[in-house]
Write a protein that holds these residues in place. Structure first.
Motif, mmCIF file in Angstrom:
data_model
loop_
_atom_site.group_PDB
_atom_site.id
_atom_site.type_symbol
_atom_site.label_atom_id
_atom_site.label_comp_id
_atom_site.label_asym_id
_atom_site.label_seq_id
_atom_site.Cartn_x
_atom_site.Cartn_y
_atom_site.Cartn_z
ATOM 1 N N GLU A 100 0.835 -1.205 0.000
ATOM 2 C CA GLU A 100 0.000 0.000 0.000
ATOM 3 C C GLU A 100 0.873 1.260 0.000
ATOM 4 O O GLU A 100 0.604 2.212 -0.739
ATOM 5 C CB GLU A 100 -0.930 -0.008 1.214
ATOM 6 C CG GLU A 100 -1.860 1.173 1.294
ATOM 7 C CD GLU A 100 -2.866 1.216 0.149
ATOM 8 O OE1 GLU A 100 -3.239 2.333 -0.246
ATOM 9 O OE2 GLU A 100 -3.263 0.154 -0.363
ATOM 10 N N GLN A 104 1.024 4.143 -2.955
ATOM 11 C CA GLN A 104 0.814 5.577 -2.715
ATOM 12 C C GLN A 104 1.993 6.397 -3.227
ATOM 13 O O GLN A 104 1.813 7.464 -3.816
ATOM 14 C CB GLN A 104 0.599 5.839 -1.222
ATOM 15 C CG GLN A 104 -0.733 5.366 -0.703
ATOM 16 C CD GLN A 104 -0.865 5.575 0.798
ATOM 17 O OE1 GLN A 104 0.087 5.977 1.462
ATOM 18 N NE2 GLN A 104 -2.052 5.289 1.328
ATOM 19 N N ARG A 105 3.192 5.893 -3.005
ATOM 20 C CA ARG A 105 4.389 6.613 -3.459
ATOM 21 C C ARG A 105 4.410 6.714 -4.986
ATOM 22 O O ARG A 105 4.760 7.756 -5.548
ATOM 23 C CB ARG A 105 5.651 5.912 -2.938
ATOM 24 C CG ARG A 105 6.928 6.601 -3.306
ATOM 25 C CD ARG A 105 7.049 7.936 -2.644
ATOM 26 N NE ARG A 105 8.320 8.546 -3.009
ATOM 27 C CZ ARG A 105 8.487 9.828 -3.215
ATOM 28 N NH1 ARG A 105 7.483 10.660 -3.044
ATOM 29 N NH2 ARG A 105 9.657 10.295 -3.556
ATOM 30 N N GLU A 107 1.812 6.756 -6.974
ATOM 31 C CA GLU A 107 0.795 7.740 -7.370
ATOM 32 C C GLU A 107 1.299 9.168 -7.154
ATOM 33 O O GLU A 107 1.079 10.043 -7.997
ATOM 34 C CB GLU A 107 -0.499 7.493 -6.597
ATOM 35 C CG GLU A 107 -1.214 6.230 -7.035
ATOM 36 C CD GLU A 107 -2.404 5.884 -6.140
ATOM 37 O OE1 GLU A 107 -2.763 6.705 -5.268
ATOM 38 O OE2 GLU A 107 -2.973 4.793 -6.330
ATOM 39 N N GLU A 108 1.995 9.427 -6.032
ATOM 40 C CA GLU A 108 2.551 10.760 -5.766
ATOM 41 C C GLU A 108 3.559 11.144 -6.847
ATOM 42 O O GLU A 108 3.559 12.273 -7.352
ATOM 43 C CB GLU A 108 3.231 10.790 -4.395
ATOM 44 C CG GLU A 108 2.286 10.721 -3.219
ATOM 45 C CD GLU A 108 3.030 10.571 -1.896
ATOM 46 O OE1 GLU A 108 4.294 10.649 -1.890
ATOM 47 O OE2 GLU A 108 2.365 10.361 -0.873
#
Length: 130
Positions: A100, A104-105, A107-108
């Motif tokens: 997870e 997220q990383r 997507e950033e």
């Protein structure tokens, strides 16, 4: 006038292999100093020391710096993976929490990349002066 010829003379010949073997067996040290002075002021001193010998002779003299240099040593061997073991059949997967966090990383980073690309496409304009 009579010319006397002496007895047979023996010339000692040494081939390159014998010379190299002797140098490596005994060792050779070449030393020299270079000093650069200007008006009796020493600006630079270079001390040169060269030792030419075999590895065995160097170790006898206490020189073995290559054994502590990782780039000159053989890599450590890893034990082979046995057939049918879990390490061979399944690749290591991240835990759900790590997965997870990585998602997220990613997507950033994609958002940052898109922002940079849009900024580069927008022409630069000089701010208006009042």
């Amino acid at each position: 006038m009579a010319i006397q010829q002496g007895g047979p003379t023996h010339l000692s010949t040494t081939n390159i292999a014998d010379l190299l073997e002797r140098v490596l067996d005994k060792g050779v040290v070449i030393a020299g100093d270079v000093k650069l002075k200007l008006l009796d002021i020493e600006l630079l001193t270079i001390q040169l020391r060269l030792v030419v010998c075999s590895v065995d002779k160097a170790q006898q003299m206490g020189i073995d710096w290559w054994s502590q240099t990782k780039s000159l040593c053989a890599p450590e061997e890893t034990p082979p993976i046995e057939a049918g073991t879990e390490a061979e059949t399944k690749p290591a997967l991240p835990s759900p929490e790590e997965h997870e966090a990585l998602q997220q990383r990613v997507e950033e980073l994609q958002q940052q990349l898109e922002q940079i690309q849009t900024e580069q496409q927008t022409p630069w304009r000089r701010p208006k002066t009042p």
